[in-house]
Design a protein around this motif. Structure first.
Motif, mmCIF file in Angstrom:
data_model
loop_
_atom_site.group_PDB
_atom_site.id
_atom_site.type_symbol
_atom_site.label_atom_id
_atom_site.label_comp_id
_atom_site.label_asym_id
_atom_site.label_seq_id
_atom_site.Cartn_x
_atom_site.Cartn_y
_atom_site.Cartn_z
ATOM 1 N N MET A 1 0.825 -1.194 0.000
ATOM 2 C CA MET A 1 0.000 0.000 0.000
ATOM 3 C C MET A 1 0.869 1.257 0.000
ATOM 4 S SD MET A 1 -2.872 -1.432 -0.163
ATOM 5 C CE MET A 1 -3.990 -0.027 0.061
ATOM 6 N N PRO A 2 0.272 2.427 -0.305
ATOM 7 C CA PRO A 2 1.058 3.671 -0.336
ATOM 8 C C PRO A 2 1.791 3.976 0.956
ATOM 9 C CG PRO A 2 -1.034 4.013 -1.426
ATOM 10 C CD PRO A 2 -1.101 2.644 -0.821
ATOM 11 N N ASP A 3 1.265 3.492 2.099
ATOM 12 C CA ASP A 3 1.941 3.744 3.378
ATOM 13 C C ASP A 3 2.989 2.688 3.712
ATOM 14 O OD1 ASP A 3 0.403 1.558 4.011
ATOM 15 O OD2 ASP A 3 -0.829 2.561 5.534
ATOM 16 N N GLY A 4 3.225 1.764 2.769
ATOM 17 C CA GLY A 4 4.265 0.757 2.964
ATOM 18 C C GLY A 4 3.786 -0.557 3.540
ATOM 19 N N ARG A 5 2.526 -0.643 3.928
ATOM 20 C CA ARG A 5 1.995 -1.891 4.481
ATOM 21 C C ARG A 5 1.829 -2.943 3.388
ATOM 22 N NH1 ARG A 5 -2.912 -1.757 5.587
ATOM 23 N NH2 ARG A 5 -3.372 0.300 4.687
ATOM 24 N N LEU A 6 2.147 -4.175 3.735
ATOM 25 C CA LEU A 6 1.923 -5.296 2.827
ATOM 26 C C LEU A 6 0.605 -5.955 3.194
ATOM 27 C CD1 LEU A 6 2.784 -7.305 0.617
ATOM 28 C CD2 LEU A 6 3.979 -8.599 2.396
ATOM 29 N N GLU A 7 -0.324 -5.966 2.238
ATOM 30 C CA GLU A 7 -1.621 -6.585 2.469
ATOM 31 C C GLU A 7 -1.730 -7.870 1.669
ATOM 32 O OE1 GLU A 7 -4.913 -4.044 1.796
ATOM 33 O OE2 GLU A 7 -4.458 -2.716 3.494
#
Length: 238
Positions: free
Chosen positions: A220-226
């Motif tokens: 995601m744009p905030d760096g989280r891996l979903e």
């Protein structure tokens, strides 16, 4: 004029020798045609996917499309130097069924109605592999599509669809139905999709790689891996 295969970063030299283009053409088998794929491609699809001519054609398409880098930050311009030292290792990994793709990078594209369309941008390497896969798999599925289907098919486009509408109007057709499946790509069931693919694709390595692409996840744009337990990413060639 310089040969196209010499310009490609996918020009494999298996023995470490500097073979000429002419030598490679003599020794390399001819790229399978659509008819060959139709008649004999049952369990050797991966061999066709990693065939040098198919990979070179895939690279040319990816290069023309350009596009933004994926999660690894590698651009189209930097990709040849990145791939060079490891291209044969990549081929072996694909043939062995041991290649694992990177997650896609989530970007949002504004829509006319004010909402945003989520796209998943694969790395350049994964775009190359997906394009190579699509070039071999498309002939297996395209012949089963409706004659009235014009989207994302070889030799067909929106102009063909408009001409068909005009023909229908001239034939006294007066009604058109405009419909859309809301969030279709976001809700595709992976098991059902793989079940349909298995009806045509018999190479287990290809099936396994497609599932890995489906399950690769999204950054995601905030760096989280979903995780991606459902749906198919929009943004790659496959």
């Amino acid at each position: 004029m310089k040969d196209r295969t010499e310009q490609s970063p996918l020009n494999c030299e298996r023995d470490g020798t500097d073979a000429t283009t002419a030598d490679r053409r003599k020794s390399a088998p001819k790229r399978p045609s659509a008819e060959t794929t139709k008649g004999t491609a049952e369990r050797d699809l991966m061999e066709q996917i990693v065939h040098p001519e198919n990979l070179n054609a895939a690279w040319e398409q990816v290069r023309r499309n350009h596009g933004a880098p994926g999660v690894d930050g590698i651009t189209i311009e930097a990709f040849p130097a990145f791939l060079g030292p490891q291209q044969e290792r990549l081929r072996k990994a694909l043939l062995a069924g041991s290649y694992y793709p990177e997650p896609v990078l989530r970007v949002f594209i504004p829509k006319p109605d004010g909402t945003e369309r989520p796209l998943g941008v694969p790395t350049v390497l994964d775009r190359l592999i997906q394009q190579a896969m699509a070039q071999i798999l498309n002939p297996l599925f395209d012949r089963g599509f409706s004659e009235h289907s014009h989207g994302f098919r070889p030799g067909r486009n929106a102009h063909n669809a408009i001409r068909k509408v005009q023909e229908a109007w001239q034939a006294q057709g007066r009604h058109a139905v405009d419909c859309d499946l809301k969030a279709f790509f976001d809700t595709v069931n992976h098991d059902r999709l793989m079940g349909h693919l298995r009806q045509k694709v018999k190479d287990r390595r290809v099936l396994a790689l497609i599932r890995r692409y489906l399950r690769a996840g999204v950054v995601m744009p905030d760096g989280r891996l979903e995780a991606t337990p459902l749906g198919v990413p929009q943004g790659g060639p496959l």
